[in-house]
Design an enzyme around this catalytic site. Structure first.
Site, PDB file in Angstrom:
ATOM      1  N   GLU A   1      44.972  32.929  23.201  1.00  0.00           N
ATOM      2  CA  GLU A   1      46.305  32.784  23.865  1.00  0.00           C
ATOM      3  C   GLU A   1      46.123  33.982  25.192  1.00  0.00           C
ATOM      4  O   GLU A   1      46.907  33.303  26.429  1.00  0.00           O
ATOM      5  CB  GLU A   1      47.452  33.514  23.271  1.00  0.00           C
ATOM      6  CG  GLU A   1      48.329  32.777  24.477  1.00  0.00           C
ATOM      7  CD  GLU A   1      48.562  31.369  24.291  1.00  0.00           C
ATOM      8  OE1 GLU A   1      49.377  30.076  23.185  1.00  0.00           O
ATOM      9  OE2 GLU A   1      48.701  31.090  25.620  1.00  0.00           O
TER      10      GLU A   1
ATOM     11  N   GLY B   1      45.949  48.317  38.762  1.00  0.00           N
ATOM     12  CA  GLY B   1      45.603  47.665  36.886  1.00  0.00           C
ATOM     13  C   GLY B   1      45.236  46.415  36.914  1.00  0.00           C
ATOM     14  O   GLY B   1      45.126  45.612  36.617  1.00  0.00           O
TER      15      GLY B   1
ATOM     16  N   GLU C   1      39.635  43.257  38.358  1.00  0.00           N
ATOM     17  CA  GLU C   1      38.052  42.821  37.529  1.00  0.00           C
ATOM     18  C   GLU C   1      37.183  45.072  37.433  1.00  0.00           C
ATOM     19  O   GLU C   1      38.089  45.337  38.868  1.00  0.00           O
ATOM     20  CB  GLU C   1      37.577  41.987  36.821  1.00  0.00           C
ATOM     21  CG  GLU C   1      38.337  40.647  36.775  1.00  0.00           C
ATOM     22  CD  GLU C   1      38.412  41.213  35.649  1.00  0.00           C
ATOM     23  OE1 GLU C   1      37.901  41.419  34.180  1.00  0.00           O
ATOM     24  OE2 GLU C   1      39.308  40.482  34.912  1.00  0.00           O
TER      25      GLU C   1
ATOM     26  N   ASP D   1      36.515  34.850  37.443  1.00  0.00           N
ATOM     27  CA  ASP D   1      37.506  34.841  36.503  1.00  0.00           C
ATOM     28  C   ASP D   1      38.180  34.305  36.464  1.00  0.00           C
ATOM     29  O   ASP D   1      38.346  33.140  35.628  1.00  0.00           O
ATOM     30  CB  ASP D   1      38.490  36.233  37.372  1.00  0.00           C
ATOM     31  CG  ASP D   1      39.189  36.374  35.982  1.00  0.00           C
ATOM     32  OD1 ASP D   1      39.066  36.772  34.830  1.00  0.00           O
ATOM     33  OD2 ASP D   1      40.717  35.948  36.896  1.00  0.00           O
TER      34      ASP D   1
ATOM     35  N   LYS E   1      38.721  30.784  33.453  1.00  0.00           N
ATOM     36  CA  LYS E   1      39.883  30.195  33.134  1.00  0.00           C
ATOM     37  C   LYS E   1      39.781  29.082  33.475  1.00  0.00           C
ATOM     38  O   LYS E   1      40.659  28.609  32.864  1.00  0.00           O
ATOM     39  CB  LYS E   1      41.051  30.611  33.777  1.00  0.00           C
ATOM     40  CG  LYS E   1      40.932  32.393  32.773  1.00  0.00           C
ATOM     41  CD  LYS E   1      41.897  33.250  34.535  1.00  0.00           C
ATOM     42  CE  LYS E   1      41.990  35.026  33.406  1.00  0.00           C
ATOM     43  NZ  LYS E   1      42.869  35.580  35.059  1.00  0.00           N
TER      44      LYS E   1
ATOM     45  N   GLY F   1      48.199  42.486  32.682  1.00  0.00           N
ATOM     46  CA  GLY F   1      48.959  44.220  32.814  1.00  0.00           C
ATOM     47  C   GLY F   1      48.853  44.392  31.147  1.00  0.00           C
ATOM     48  O   GLY F   1      48.697  43.063  30.169  1.00  0.00           O
TER      49      GLY F   1
HETATM   50  P1  NDP Z   1      39.542  47.988  28.784  1.00  0.00           P
HETATM   51  O1  NDP Z   1      38.131  48.022  30.026  1.00  0.00           O
HETATM   52  O2  NDP Z   1      40.927  48.955  29.640  1.00  0.00           O
HETATM   53  O3  NDP Z   1      39.708  48.635  27.101  1.00  0.00           O
HETATM   54  C1  NDP Z   1      38.470  48.442  26.711  1.00  0.00           C
HETATM   55  C2  NDP Z   1      37.672  48.512  25.634  1.00  0.00           C
HETATM   56  O4  NDP Z   1      37.387  48.554  25.326  1.00  0.00           O
HETATM   57  C3  NDP Z   1      37.792  50.360  25.996  1.00  0.00           C
HETATM   58  O5  NDP Z   1      38.852  50.665  24.488  1.00  0.00           O
HETATM   59  C4  NDP Z   1      36.572  50.745  25.331  1.00  0.00           C
HETATM   60  O6  NDP Z   1      36.150  51.913  24.541  1.00  0.00           O
HETATM   61  C5  NDP Z   1      36.742  49.524  24.135  1.00  0.00           C
HETATM   62  N1  NDP Z   1      34.412  49.329  24.155  1.00  0.00           N
HETATM   63  C6  NDP Z   1      33.893  48.551  25.370  1.00  0.00           C
HETATM   64  N2  NDP Z   1      33.107  48.487  25.009  1.00  0.00           N
HETATM   65  C7  NDP Z   1      32.944  48.733  24.082  1.00  0.00           C
HETATM   66  C8  NDP Z   1      31.545  49.016  22.547  1.00  0.00           C
HETATM   67  N3  NDP Z   1      30.417  48.679  23.396  1.00  0.00           N
HETATM   68  N4  NDP Z   1      31.776  49.320  21.924  1.00  0.00           N
HETATM   69  C9  NDP Z   1      32.824  49.972  21.908  1.00  0.00           C
HETATM   70  N5  NDP Z   1      34.091  49.883  22.088  1.00  0.00           N
HETATM   71  C10 NDP Z   1      34.428  49.723  23.439  1.00  0.00           C
HETATM   72  O7  NDP Z   1      39.620  46.565  28.575  1.00  0.00           O
HETATM   73  P2  NDP Z   1      40.978  45.697  28.852  1.00  0.00           P
HETATM   74  O8  NDP Z   1      42.373  46.678  28.093  1.00  0.00           O
HETATM   75  O9  NDP Z   1      41.968  45.803  30.473  1.00  0.00           O
HETATM   76  O10 NDP Z   1      41.256  44.425  28.287  1.00  0.00           O
HETATM   77  C11 NDP Z   1      40.538  43.970  27.247  1.00  0.00           C
HETATM   78  C12 NDP Z   1      39.930  42.279  27.196  1.00  0.00           C
HETATM   79  O11 NDP Z   1      41.505  41.210  27.003  1.00  0.00           O
HETATM   80  C13 NDP Z   1      39.052  41.841  28.372  1.00  0.00           C
HETATM   81  O12 NDP Z   1      38.795  40.617  28.115  1.00  0.00           O
HETATM   82  C14 NDP Z   1      39.863  41.167  30.005  1.00  0.00           C
HETATM   83  O13 NDP Z   1      39.542  40.128  30.350  1.00  0.00           O
HETATM   84  C15 NDP Z   1      40.991  40.889  28.694  1.00  0.00           C
HETATM   85  N6  NDP Z   1      42.970  40.258  29.193  1.00  0.00           N
HETATM   86  C16 NDP Z   1      42.637  41.598  29.897  1.00  0.00           C
HETATM   87  C17 NDP Z   1      44.004  41.786  30.568  1.00  0.00           C
HETATM   88  C18 NDP Z   1      44.516  43.152  31.081  1.00  0.00           C
HETATM   89  O14 NDP Z   1      45.638  42.371  32.151  1.00  0.00           O
HETATM   90  N7  NDP Z   1      43.806  43.999  31.571  1.00  0.00           N
HETATM   91  C19 NDP Z   1      44.954  40.430  31.066  1.00  0.00           C
HETATM   92  C20 NDP Z   1      44.184  39.484  30.512  1.00  0.00           C
HETATM   93  C21 NDP Z   1      43.225  39.210  29.477  1.00  0.00           C
HETATM   94  P3  NDP Z   1      36.306  53.132  25.786  1.00  0.00           P
HETATM   95  O15 NDP Z   1      37.901  53.184  25.561  1.00  0.00           O
HETATM   96  O16 NDP Z   1      36.166  54.316  24.525  1.00  0.00           O
HETATM   97  O17 NDP Z   1      36.174  52.703  27.074  1.00  0.00           O
HETATM   98  N1  HSE Z   2      41.640  40.766  37.090  1.00  0.00           N
HETATM   99  C1  HSE Z   2      42.141  39.606  36.009  1.00  0.00           C
HETATM  100  C2  HSE Z   2      42.990  38.606  37.289  1.00  0.00           C
HETATM  101  C3  HSE Z   2      43.113  40.159  34.445  1.00  0.00           C
HETATM  102  O1  HSE Z   2      43.608  40.003  38.461  1.00  0.00           O
HETATM  103  O2  HSE Z   2      44.281  38.373  36.791  1.00  0.00           O
HETATM  104  C4  HSE Z   2      43.778  39.779  34.343  1.00  0.00           C
HETATM  105  O3  HSE Z   2      43.380  38.730  33.530  1.00  0.00           O
END
Ligand code: NDP
Ligand code: HSE
Length: 439
Positions: free
Chosen positions: A130, A188, A191, A202, A206, A309
Site C-alpha cells: 500500500e 526529506g 530521493e 520515481d 509508480k 514522510g
Molecule cells: P531510508 O534511507 O531512510 O532508510 C533505509 C533503511 O534501510 C536504513 O535504516 C538503512 O540502514 C537500511 N538499509 C539500507 N540498506 C541496507 C542493507 N543492505 N542492509 C541492512 N539495512 C539496510 O529510507 P526510507 O525509510 O525513506 O524508505 C524506505 C522505503 O520506503 C523505500 O523503498 C522508499 O522508496 C519507501 N518510501 C519512502 C517514503 C518516504 O517518505 N521516506 C515514502 C514512500 C515510500 P542504516 O539506518 O543503518 O543506514
Molecule cells: N521522493 C518521493 C516523492 C518519496 O517525492 O514523492 C515518496 O515516494
C-alpha cells in the site's frame, strides 16, 4: 480476547519509514493486536549500522545487521530498505519461507513485480504494498479490492511529492527550480538522488504499479513513457496560470485504441502537463499527492493526501501489517495479483492528447492563415488561439506571441507540426509545447 499466537514481525530497514513503523508498532501494540486478532511481536530491525543516529528511537536490543537470520522464522517481513538489491533477494527469501511480506519499495515492485508476485503465489503467501504509491494515501487497496468489480478507464496521478512541491513553489511563490528543489531535499521529500524525482523515474515506477493493478495487466517499467520536469521554465508556469492552467508532473495510465491499427490496449506515461485550474488536481499543493481515477461505473474518484514522510508512510505500512496478521488468523492462501486481462501495452505514438503550443510569430497579414495551414495539413485541429499585442521584434519586423490549443491529436502528428512550425519563416521561435490534460 486474543487467542491466536503472537506473530513474529521482522522489519528490514530502520530509516525514515522503518523507524516509525517499529516505534508505532511497539507503542500501539495492544490496540493493533486487538484489531488484527493476534499479538504482533517486533523480533528485530535490520539496518546497516546499529550505531547510526536515528530521528526516531528504536530499542537498541532490536537492532541487528543480520537481516537474513531475522527473516528466518518471521511470520511477517516488512521490507523498508529501498532499492533493488538486497531488497529483492530478501523479499524472495521471506516469501519462499512462507512469510507474508510488506514493502513500500516502488523500485523493486516496478522492476521485479512479476517475479515477486509469482514467488508469493507459489507458497500461498501475500505481498502487500500500500505504501509504495502515494505514501499514506489508500490507493492500492481501492484499485485492487474496491474497484475490482468496475472497469478503470483512466488514472491521472500526482504521485511524486518533490516535483509537485517544486512546481507549486514556482507557481504560487515565484521560487526558482533550484531553490524549491533545495527545500524539498531539506524537508526529506526527495530521493537520495533527486534525479529520480525531477526526471520522472520515481513517478514512472509508480505509474507501472498503478497501471498493472488498474488494468489487470503486467505493465513493465520500460513500457512507461517518461519525461521529467527539468525543462519546465518559470515563464511557462507564469504563462500557464495567466491562461487558466497550472503545470503538474502527471502519471497517466489509460485504456486506449490505436487509431491506425485498431488495437485495444493500455498505456502509462509520465510528463509535465497543463491542468485546468478548476480540475481537482490543480488544487493539490505542496508535497501532497493525489490520484484521480475515472472508472466506467463509479465515475470520477480522487484519493488525496501525504505522498511521502516517515510517519505518514508508516500509517500505510501498519495497515498492511494488520491485514497480513488478520490473514494469518483466518488462514488460507494469499490472493494472487490479477493479470488476467493481459492487454497489450501501447507505445506513446498511440496516445492522443491536447497540446498548448506557444509561438513567437511575425505580426504581419497572412501569418495566422499560414500557421493554421501548418496545423491542418498535418491533421491537427486547432481548438483555440490567442494572440498578444505586439511584444517583440523590431520596427520593421514586429513579433507577437501566439498561443494555440489543439483538439486531441496524435503524438506523431503533433511532432510533425512542431517541426514545420520551427522551420516556417513566419515563426521566430517555438517557445513551448506542453500537453494539456484533464479538460
Ligand atoms: P531510508 O534511507 O531512510 O532508510 C533505509 C533503511 O534501510 C536504513 O535504516 C538503512 O540502514 C537500511 N538499509 C539500507 N540498506 C541496507 C542493507 N543492505 N542492509 C541492512 N539495512 C539496510 O529510507 P526510507 O525509510 O525513506 O524508505 C524506505 C522505503 O520506503 C523505500 O523503498 C522508499 O522508496 C519507501 N518510501 C519512502 C517514503 C518516504 O517518505 N521516506 C515514502 C514512500 C515510500 P542504516 O539506518 O543503518 O543506514
Ligand atoms: N521522493 C518521493 C516523492 C518519496 O517525492 O514523492 C515518496 O515516494
Amino acid at each position: 480476547m486474543i487467542e491466536y499466537r503472537n506473530l513474529r514481525v521482522a522489519i528490514l530497514g530502520g530509516g525514515s519509514v522503518g523507524a516509525q513503523v517499529a516505534s508505532l508498532l511497539i507503542e500501539h501494540g495492544d490496540e493493533l493486536a486487538a484489531r488484527a486478532g493476534a499479538g504482533l511481536e517486533v523480533v528485530g530491525v535490520a539496518v546497516r549500522d546499529v550505531n547510526a543516529k536515528r530521528d526516531t528511537d528504536i530499542p537498541a536490543h532490536l537492532l541487528t545487521t543480520d537481516a537474513e537470520s531475522l527473516i528466518l522464522g518471521a511470520d511477517i517481513v516488512v521490507e523498508l530498505i529501498g532499492g533493488i538489491e538486497p531488497a529483492r533477494t530478501w523479499i524472495l527469501q521471506a516469501l519462499q519461507s512462507g512469510a507474508d511480506v510488506i514493502t513500500a519499495n516502488k523500485a523493486v515492485l516496478a522492476n521485479h513485480g512479476p517475479e515477486l508476485f509469482d514467488a508469493a503465489e507459489q507458497v500461498g503467501a501475500q505481498l502487500y504494498y500500500e505504501a509504495a504509491v502515494g505514501g499514506a494515501i489508500p490507493i492500492i487497496r481501492p484499485l485492487r479490492d474496491s474497484l475490482a468489480g468496475d472497469r478503470v478507464m483512466r488514472i491521472l496521478g500526482i504521485v511524486n511529492g518533490t516535483t509537485n512541491y517544486i512546481l507549486d513553489r514556482m507557481d504560487v511563490h515565484g521560487d526558482s527550480f533550484g531553490e524549491a528543489l533545495m527545500d524539498a531535499t531539506r524537508l526529506g521529500y526527495a530521493e537520495a538522488d533527486p534525479t529520480a524525482d525531477v526526471e520522472g523515474f520515481d513517478a514512472a515506477q509508480k505509474a507501472a504499479i498503478l497501471a498493472s493493478l488498474a488494468f489487470h495487466t503486467t505493465v513493465p517499467l520500460d513500457a512507461v513513457y517518461r519525461e521529467g520536469m527539468t525543462s519546465v521554465t518559470h515563464e511557462q508556469v507564469v504563462a500557464a496560470r495567466k491562461a487558466g492552467y497550472t503545470v503538474k508532473l502527471l502519471a497517466i495510465c489509460e485504456r486506449l485504441v490505436d487509431a491506425e491499427t485498431g488495437v485495444e490496449g493500455v498505456s502509462a506515461r509520465v510528463h509535465p502537463a497543463l491542468v485546468p485550474l478548476d480540475h481537482p488536481l490543480a488544487a493539490v499543493h505542496g508535497a501532497n499527492n493525489a490520484v484521480f481515477v475515472e472508472a466506467e461505473a463509479a465515475g470520477s474518484l480522487m484519493f488525496y493526501g501525504a505522498g511521502a514522510g516517515g510517519v505518514q508512510t508508516a500509517s500505510a505500512v501498519l495497515g498492511d501489517i494488520v491485514s497480513a496478521a488478520r490473514r494469518h488468523v483466518v488462514g488460507g492462501p494469499g490472493v494472487a495479483e490479477s493479470t488476467h486481462a493481459n492487454l497489450p501495452v501501447l507505445p506513446m505514438s498511440s496516445v492522443n492528447t491536447r497540446y498548448q503550443i506557444t509561438l513567437t510569430v511575425l505580426d504581419e497579414p497572412g501569418v495566422l492563415a499560414t500557421i493554421a495551414t501548418l496545423f491542418s495539413d498535418r491533421g491537427v485541429s486547432v481548438e483555440g488561439l490567442s494572440q498578444s499585442v505586439r511584444d517583440g521584434g523590431d520596427a520593421e519586423r514586429p513579433t507577437a506571441t501566439l498561443v494555440v490549443i489543439t483538439h486531441q491529436a496524435a503524438e506523431s502528428s503533433l511532432a510533425a507540426t512542431v517541426a514545420a512550425l520551427a522551420a516556417s519563416p513566419v515563426v521566430s521561435s517555438v517557445v513551448s509545447v506542453l500537453r494539456v490534460e484533464g479538460l
